[in-house]
Structures are given as C-alpha cells and as structure tokens.
Write a protein that holds these residues in place. Structure first.
Motif, PDB file in Angstrom:
ATOM      1  N   THR A 147       0.859  -1.178   0.000  1.00  0.00           N
ATOM      2  CA  THR A 147       0.000   0.000   0.000  1.00  0.00           C
ATOM      3  C   THR A 147       0.897   1.230   0.000  1.00  0.00           C
ATOM      4  N   CYS A 148       0.645   2.158  -0.927  1.00  0.00           N
ATOM      5  CA  CYS A 148       1.499   3.343  -1.064  1.00  0.00           C
ATOM      6  C   CYS A 148       0.647   4.611  -0.944  1.00  0.00           C
ATOM      7  N   TYR A 149       1.291   5.707  -0.522  1.00  0.00           N
ATOM      8  CA  TYR A 149       0.633   7.001  -0.604  1.00  0.00           C
ATOM      9  C   TYR A 149       0.509   7.371  -2.074  1.00  0.00           C
ATOM     10  N   SER A 150      -0.612   7.972  -2.435  1.00  0.00           N
ATOM     11  CA  SER A 150      -0.866   8.305  -3.833  1.00  0.00           C
ATOM     12  C   SER A 150      -1.367   9.744  -3.946  1.00  0.00           C
ATOM     13  N   CYS A 151      -0.681  10.554  -4.757  1.00  0.00           N
ATOM     14  CA  CYS A 151      -1.095  11.943  -4.954  1.00  0.00           C
ATOM     15  C   CYS A 151      -0.397  12.492  -6.194  1.00  0.00           C
ATOM     16  N   LYS A 152      -0.908  13.617  -6.685  1.00  0.00           N
ATOM     17  CA  LYS A 152      -0.307  14.296  -7.831  1.00  0.00           C
ATOM     18  C   LYS A 152      -0.257  15.793  -7.565  1.00  0.00           C
ATOM     19  N   GLY A 153       0.807  16.428  -8.056  1.00  0.00           N
ATOM     20  CA  GLY A 153       0.910  17.878  -8.017  1.00  0.00           C
ATOM     21  C   GLY A 153       0.777  18.470  -6.632  1.00  0.00           C
ATOM     22  N   ILE A 154       0.013  19.548  -6.535  1.00  0.00           N
ATOM     23  CA  ILE A 154      -0.129  20.295  -5.292  1.00  0.00           C
ATOM     24  C   ILE A 154      -0.756  19.447  -4.196  1.00  0.00           C
ATOM     25  N   ASN A 155      -1.499  18.403  -4.565  1.00  0.00           N
ATOM     26  CA  ASN A 155      -2.132  17.549  -3.568  1.00  0.00           C
ATOM     27  C   ASN A 155      -1.106  16.804  -2.716  1.00  0.00           C
ATOM     28  N   CYS A 156       0.109  16.655  -3.233  1.00  0.00           N
ATOM     29  CA  CYS A 156       1.164  15.998  -2.455  1.00  0.00           C
ATOM     30  C   CYS A 156       1.641  16.884  -1.305  1.00  0.00           C
ATOM     31  N   MET A 157       1.213  18.142  -1.285  1.00  0.00           N
ATOM     32  CA  MET A 157       1.547  19.063  -0.196  1.00  0.00           C
ATOM     33  C   MET A 157       0.395  19.167   0.795  1.00  0.00           C
ATOM     34  N   ARG A 158      -0.690  18.459   0.551  1.00  0.00           N
ATOM     35  CA  ARG A 158      -1.875  18.575   1.398  1.00  0.00           C
ATOM     36  C   ARG A 158      -2.220  17.207   1.968  1.00  0.00           C
ATOM     37  N   THR A 159      -2.083  17.056   3.264  1.00  0.00           N
ATOM     38  CA  THR A 159      -2.350  15.761   3.867  1.00  0.00           C
ATOM     39  C   THR A 159      -3.798  15.316   3.669  1.00  0.00           C
ATOM     40  N   SER A 160      -4.721  16.274   3.551  1.00  0.00           N
ATOM     41  CA  SER A 160      -6.126  15.923   3.374  1.00  0.00           C
ATOM     42  C   SER A 160      -6.399  15.360   1.985  1.00  0.00           C
ATOM     43  N   ARG A 161      -5.513  15.631   1.028  1.00  0.00           N
ATOM     44  CA  ARG A 161      -5.702  15.150  -0.342  1.00  0.00           C
ATOM     45  C   ARG A 161      -4.804  13.959  -0.653  1.00  0.00           C
ATOM     46  N   GLU A 162      -3.913  13.622   0.266  1.00  0.00           N
ATOM     47  CA  GLU A 162      -2.992  12.514   0.047  1.00  0.00           C
ATOM     48  C   GLU A 162      -3.656  11.228   0.521  1.00  0.00           C
ATOM     49  N   THR A 163      -3.929  10.320  -0.405  1.00  0.00           N
ATOM     50  CA  THR A 163      -4.633   9.090  -0.074  1.00  0.00           C
ATOM     51  C   THR A 163      -3.680   7.894  -0.151  1.00  0.00           C
ATOM     52  N   THR A 164      -4.168   6.729   0.217  1.00  0.00           N
ATOM     53  CA  THR A 164      -3.387   5.506   0.081  1.00  0.00           C
ATOM     54  C   THR A 164      -4.057   4.607  -0.951  1.00  0.00           C
TER      55      THR A 164
END
Length: 211
Positions: free
Chosen positions: A43-60
């Motif tokens: 299981t990995c953290y998954s995000c793109k762009g500016i969302n990688c700077m926002r914990t609320s938008r960073e999903t697994t």
C-alpha cells in the motif's frame, strides 16, 4: 505455492505423531495465510501535483501487482507524484531507472513519505545520541517527510537538559516553535543542515523568527 509446500513439510517433520484431520486442516489454513500475507501487494501514498503538499488530499492505494513498490517522483526538488511505480506514467517512471535524485523507491507499506529532495535536517535527540548536543555536525542529515506548510524548516529545541533537532513540516509545528523561546527554526533550503547551530535557551523572541 513453493512457500506453502515448504511450510507443510517443515511443520509435518516436527509433528510426525499428529495425524488428525482437524489438525491437518488447521495447519493448511495457517500455511495458506502465511503464503498469502507474504505476497500481499504493498500500500502506497498516492497523490499528484499540489495535492502531495496537502495531507487531506494525500490518499493511500494498494498496488495491483504484489511485486510493485512505492515511489516519490521529484521535479526541481519538488514532489510532483507519489504512488505505486507501475501505475505512474512511463515518462516519470524512467526517473527511477538510474538511481536519480528525482526518484525515491521503497519497499514497505506507506513508505513514500518524503518531501522535497533537498529538504534535509539533522534529526536526533541528545537523550539517545550525545552527539546531538556536543557534535551535531558529525551527524548525517536525513530527508524529511512531506511538508504541509508553504515553507520547509528545520528546528533545534531545548527541553530541560535534552536537545532535539528535526524537521518542522506543518504550520502548527512551526507556530509552536515560534512561540517557544527554547526553540529555533531555520530554512532548510538556505543553509545545508542549518539546524546544527546552537543558541542560548530562552534568548529567542517572537520578533526574531518570521515565518
């Protein structure tokens, strides 16, 4: 399958006198569970762009291939994507081929937590490592996790006789340090391993630290 057979052989060789059907089924179930767990996709953290700077938008996300691994992709030292390597577009995945600083690979669940490629601080506690107080320059800086604040800071903090050094990644952490006269922040990008510095506890005022 090979692991399952080996598990059965290993168990039976040490339990030759046990032949009940119930026991065999129990052992079989245990070996199946062990085999499935060994090949469970990461299981990995998954995000793109500016969302990688926002914990609320960073999903697994669980990788589709059990042999896949987690990656963090950088561009000009900023994180632009995180996820399972096989699910990242090929042009970005190529950055991982030659151990480039623009890619970080790891092989455990949710291990792709790194922030900017150049966001490195000394991370230590003098109660566990005396060099944290006496010789911080001799310690190796390590990458910090992904920051959620606009700026990435390192910190030095005195807590009684204990000195702590590390990363200050969130606005909450940075504000708490700013209000603490025994805590000092420094910009990680301005001076390499800036938090090797020392200061006199209680000497810092709010006006001296501007976030």
């Amino acid at each position: 399958m090979i692991q399952l057979l080996w598990c059965l052989i290993k168990y039976n060789s040490s339990n030759l006198e046990m032949h009940s059907k119930y026991l065999f089924l129990s052992v079989l179930a245990f070996c199946l569970f062990e085999s499935i767990t060994a090949y469970r996709p990461r299981t990995c953290y998954s995000c793109k762009g500016i969302n990688c700077m926002r914990t609320s938008r960073e999903t697994t996300k669980q990788c589709s291939d059990p042999l896949d691994y987690c990656v963090t992709i950088f561009d000009n030292f900023n994180v632009i994507q995180k996820g399972c390597s096989y699910e990242i577009q090929e042009s970005l995945r190529r950055r991982c081929d030659n151990n480039s600083v623009e890619c970080h690979k790891c092989n455990t669940d949710r291990c792709n937590t790194l922030g900017q490629a150049d966001y490195m601080c000394i991370q230590c506690d003098s109660s566990q490592n005396a060099k944290c107080a006496s010789a911080p320059m001799e310690l190796k800086p390590t990458r910090c996790g992904s920051p959620t604040a606009p700026n990435s800071y390192c910190f030095v903090q005195y807590n009684g006789k204990v000195i702590q050094r590390g990363c200050s990644r969130s606005v909450v952490e940075q504000e708490a340090c700013k209000e603490n006269p025994d805590c000092m922040l420094c910009l990680a990008g301005d001076i390499r391993v800036c938090n090797t510095a020392n200061f006199k506890p209680g000497s810092l005022s709010l006006e001296r630290i501007q976030l």
